[in-house]
Design a protein around this motif. Structure first.
Motif, PDB file in Angstrom:
ATOM      1  N   PHE A 160     -38.759  -9.542  37.374  1.00 37.88           N
ATOM      2  CA  PHE A 160     -38.294  -8.239  37.833  1.00 37.88           C
ATOM      3  C   PHE A 160     -38.875  -7.879  39.199  1.00 37.88           C
ATOM      4  O   PHE A 160     -38.164  -7.393  40.082  1.00 37.88           O
ATOM      5  CB  PHE A 160     -38.654  -7.161  36.806  1.00 37.88           C
ATOM      6  N   LEU A 161     -40.149  -8.135  39.398  1.00 39.55           N
ATOM      7  CA  LEU A 161     -40.789  -7.752  40.658  1.00 39.55           C
ATOM      8  C   LEU A 161     -40.251  -8.544  41.846  1.00 39.55           C
ATOM      9  O   LEU A 161     -40.423  -8.133  42.997  1.00 39.55           O
ATOM     10  CB  LEU A 161     -42.303  -7.925  40.548  1.00 39.55           C
ATOM     11  N   ALA A 162     -39.578  -9.649  41.578  1.00 45.72           N
ATOM     12  CA  ALA A 162     -39.010 -10.457  42.659  1.00 45.72           C
ATOM     13  C   ALA A 162     -37.634  -9.951  43.095  1.00 45.72           C
ATOM     14  O   ALA A 162     -37.049 -10.492  44.040  1.00 45.72           O
ATOM     15  CB  ALA A 162     -38.908 -11.913  42.207  1.00 45.72           C
ATOM     16  N   THR A 163     -37.118  -8.907  42.435  1.00 48.88           N
ATOM     17  CA  THR A 163     -35.788  -8.385  42.752  1.00 48.88           C
ATOM     18  C   THR A 163     -35.890  -7.126  43.608  1.00 48.88           C
ATOM     19  O   THR A 163     -36.962  -6.536  43.760  1.00 48.88           O
ATOM     20  CB  THR A 163     -35.021  -8.040  41.467  1.00 48.88           C
ATOM     21  N   ASP A 164     -34.746  -6.703  44.152  1.00 49.97           N
ATOM     22  CA  ASP A 164     -34.723  -5.477  44.960  1.00 49.97           C
ATOM     23  C   ASP A 164     -35.172  -4.271  44.144  1.00 49.97           C
ATOM     24  O   ASP A 164     -35.932  -3.422  44.632  1.00 49.97           O
ATOM     25  CB  ASP A 164     -33.314  -5.232  45.507  1.00 49.97           C
ATOM     26  N   HIS A 165     -34.698  -4.175  42.897  1.00 55.12           N
ATOM     27  CA  HIS A 165     -35.098  -3.041  42.066  1.00 55.12           C
ATOM     28  C   HIS A 165     -36.584  -3.093  41.729  1.00 55.12           C
ATOM     29  O   HIS A 165     -37.205  -2.056  41.460  1.00 55.12           O
ATOM     30  CB  HIS A 165     -34.267  -3.000  40.776  1.00 55.12           C
ATOM     31  N   TYR A 200     -30.400   8.865  40.532  1.00 53.94           N
ATOM     32  CA  TYR A 200     -31.206   7.650  40.499  1.00 53.94           C
ATOM     33  C   TYR A 200     -30.520   6.411  41.071  1.00 53.94           C
ATOM     34  O   TYR A 200     -31.183   5.402  41.303  1.00 53.94           O
ATOM     35  CB  TYR A 200     -31.647   7.363  39.064  1.00 53.94           C
ATOM     36  N   CYS A 201     -29.218   6.450  41.268  1.00 51.29           N
ATOM     37  CA  CYS A 201     -28.510   5.249  41.722  1.00 51.29           C
ATOM     38  C   CYS A 201     -27.845   5.424  43.088  1.00 51.29           C
ATOM     39  O   CYS A 201     -27.625   4.449  43.806  1.00 51.29           O
ATOM     40  CB  CYS A 201     -27.434   4.846  40.712  1.00 51.29           C
ATOM     41  N   ALA A 202     -27.502   6.661  43.427  1.00 50.38           N
ATOM     42  CA  ALA A 202     -26.620   6.912  44.569  1.00 50.38           C
ATOM     43  C   ALA A 202     -27.230   6.543  45.914  1.00 50.38           C
ATOM     44  O   ALA A 202     -26.496   6.244  46.862  1.00 50.38           O
ATOM     45  CB  ALA A 202     -26.190   8.374  44.584  1.00 50.38           C
ATOM     46  N   GLU A 203     -28.539   6.549  46.020  1.00 54.80           N
ATOM     47  CA  GLU A 203     -29.152   6.261  47.316  1.00 54.80           C
ATOM     48  C   GLU A 203     -28.733   4.886  47.833  1.00 54.80           C
ATOM     49  O   GLU A 203     -28.511   4.698  49.030  1.00 54.80           O
ATOM     50  CB  GLU A 203     -30.675   6.335  47.212  1.00 54.80           C
ATOM     51  N   CYS A 204     -28.595   3.931  46.920  1.00 52.87           N
ATOM     52  CA  CYS A 204     -28.169   2.584  47.312  1.00 52.87           C
ATOM     53  C   CYS A 204     -26.711   2.307  46.946  1.00 52.87           C
ATOM     54  O   CYS A 204     -26.023   1.570  47.650  1.00 52.87           O
ATOM     55  CB  CYS A 204     -29.058   1.536  46.643  1.00 52.87           C
ATOM     56  N   HIS A 205     -26.257   2.876  45.833  1.00 51.02           N
ATOM     57  CA  HIS A 205     -24.912   2.590  45.320  1.00 51.02           C
ATOM     58  C   HIS A 205     -24.074   3.868  45.402  1.00 51.02           C
ATOM     59  O   HIS A 205     -23.646   4.419  44.389  1.00 51.02           O
ATOM     60  CB  HIS A 205     -25.000   2.081  43.878  1.00 51.02           C
ATOM     61  N   VAL A 212     -34.437  -7.196  34.555  1.00 49.82           N
ATOM     62  CA  VAL A 212     -33.731  -7.635  35.759  1.00 49.82           C
ATOM     63  C   VAL A 212     -32.326  -7.046  35.729  1.00 49.82           C
ATOM     64  O   VAL A 212     -31.644  -7.087  34.708  1.00 49.82           O
ATOM     65  CB  VAL A 212     -33.669  -9.174  35.826  1.00 49.82           C
ATOM     66  N   PHE A 213     -31.895  -6.470  36.853  1.00 51.33           N
ATOM     67  CA  PHE A 213     -30.552  -5.897  36.952  1.00 51.33           C
ATOM     68  C   PHE A 213     -29.547  -7.021  37.188  1.00 51.33           C
ATOM     69  O   PHE A 213     -29.691  -7.798  38.131  1.00 51.33           O
ATOM     70  CB  PHE A 213     -30.480  -4.895  38.110  1.00 51.33           C
ATOM     71  N   GLU A 214     -28.544  -7.097  36.317  1.00 52.76           N
ATOM     72  CA  GLU A 214     -27.525  -8.135  36.418  1.00 52.76           C
ATOM     73  C   GLU A 214     -26.304  -7.563  37.140  1.00 52.76           C
ATOM     74  O   GLU A 214     -25.656  -6.645  36.646  1.00 52.76           O
ATOM     75  CB  GLU A 214     -27.114  -8.618  35.025  1.00 52.76           C
TER      76      GLU A 214
END
Length: 422
Positions: A14-19, A54-59, A130-132
């Motif tokens: 998880f820590l290796a991902t953008d999230h 919680y999501c809109a800043e990026c998505h 991990v976000f899929e």
């Protein structure tokens, strides 16, 4: 999954991902202390229930569109419930209680597709938080849409092969149902009130472009491929699941909501299209029996489906078990003059005849020879109303030629099937 497996975060992955660049508290609140109870005080288990926060800043686009998408609104449920109820205001408290107990759990947040299994199938992180980007099909899509779509698509109904798109092409759900559709970002999906609202999206001809004009060399496509007479599934679907008599209630012993159905069985019937429109022009479509009954909600109040006949119980369906070769496309005669595969009145329960009047096939398509020998309609008939054939040609009014004896019993819907406008 074991309870601990459902919430175990794979820190390395998880820590290796953008999230993973975000701290836990930025999304879930709580406090970064060693005491468990203090750490979880004020915790938000599903932050994506508030995508604008919680999501809109990026998505941004997805977060703006998704609250109006069907997976979020569940509007399809209310479209049918209100129609069968008659949208009676005094019935709504009981209907809303029923909905909250038995239907509302099918609502899905962003995280329930991209991070974990949906709550209504038990929850649990997919891959350690991990976000899929592409949800795993069997733990997301068919975990919810399993009893009909999933079993048909994957070939889990005994003796019935899985959909050719999965069995041979190994296509997953999102190959056809893309993210923009699921997020409510397409013109058809945005604010839809039912999954069959608006134009078909996706359409078979998105990939099979040469079917509609018959240029693929298949004679049946040349005759039927334009979509005005038959939906693709009429020829390319096989047996699928139907159900009867679903009733919902709350257990007296456990206090938990539950449902029971009277029967589940396999059918393949072709009916008249109950939602025929410019967007869905096919005259004939497969129809599936849905398990609603006039007494389905009687635990919550009397006569809550007082307008039951407003919708058919044999409904427009798009089975996910497509095959190239099927029993009904083996020959012309397998369909024409074959009443076994059409939803005729004798196959509909007496109490459901009125509800299904728009779906029941009154006259099975006749032998192909009749079509080939049929004279075209005069061009001037284009201006006549569609239900006037029998009115004129049964009596000979206005010097109309009377139809022959072997046409007795044919209905108006049969006439234009053979006698086409030039």
């Amino acid at each position: 999954m074991e309870p601990w497996e459902k919430v175990l975060v794979d820190a390395e992955a998880f820590l290796a991902t953008d999230h993973g660049e975000l701290t836990c508290i930025e999304c879930h609140n709580g406090t970064n202390v060693s005491n468990k109870d203090e750490a979880h005080a004020g915790m938000i288990a599903s932050p994506s229930e508030q995508p604008d926060v919680y999501c809109a800043e990026c998505h941004e686009e997805e977060s703006a569109a998704y609250p109006a998408a069907l997976h979020a609104t569940q509007a399809g449920y209310w479209t049918t419930i209100n129609a069968r109820n008659g949208n009676i205001p005094e019935d709504h408290p009981a209907l809303e209680e029923m909905f909250g107990n038995h239907c509302a759990s099918c609502h899905t947040s962003c995280g329930e597709c991209h991070v974990s299994q949906p709550k209504n199938v038990g929850g649990g992180l997919f891959t350690g938080h991990v976000f899929e980007k592409t949800p795993p099909m069997t733990r997301s899509c068919t975990a919810c849409h399993g009893s009909r779509v999933g079993n048909e698509f994957l070939g889990k109904n005994e003796g019935i092969p899985g959909d050719v798109h999965f069995r041979e092409a190994r296509m997953s759900c999102v190959k056809c149902h893309e993210g923009a559709e699921l997020h409510g970002m397409t013109e058809t999906a945005a604010g839809a009130d039912h999954r069959y609202s608006g134009a078909e999206d996706p359409q078979c001809i998105d990939c099979h472009q040469y079917v509609a004009d018959g240029s693929d060399g298949v004679e049946m496509h040349a005759q039927h491929g334009d979509g005005t007479e038959l939906s693709c599934q009429v020829c390319h679907s096989v047996t699928y699941t139907s159900c009867d008599g679903c009733h919902v209630a709350v257990s007296e012993t456990s206090g938990n909501p539950y449902f029971e159905t009277e029967a589940t069985y396999h059918t393949f019937f072709i009916g008249l299209n109950p939602i025929r429109s410019e967007d869905r022009p096919a005259k004939y479509v497969p129809v599936r029996h849905v398990p609603v009954a006039p007494t389905s909600y009687e635990f919550y109040g009397e006569n809550l489906l007082r307008n039951f006949d407003a919708l058919p119980t044999w409904v427009y369906t798009t089975p996910h078990n497509i095959q190239r070769n099927t029993p009904q496309n083996a020959s012309c005669e397998a369909c024409h003059t074959n009443p076994e595969i059409f939803l005729t009145a004798d196959k509909v329960q007496a109490v459901e005849q009125n509800a299904n009047a728009s779906v029941i096939v009154k006259t099975v398509p006749p032998a192909v020879e009749l079509f080939l020998a049929a004279m075209p309609q005069p061009a001037a008939h284009a201006e006549l109303v569609s239900d006037s054939c029998v009115a004129c040609h049964e009596t000979g009014i206005r010097n109309s030629p009377m139809y022959p004896e072997d046409h007795i019993g044919f209905s108006n819907e049969s006439c234009s099937g053979c006698h086409k406008l030039p």
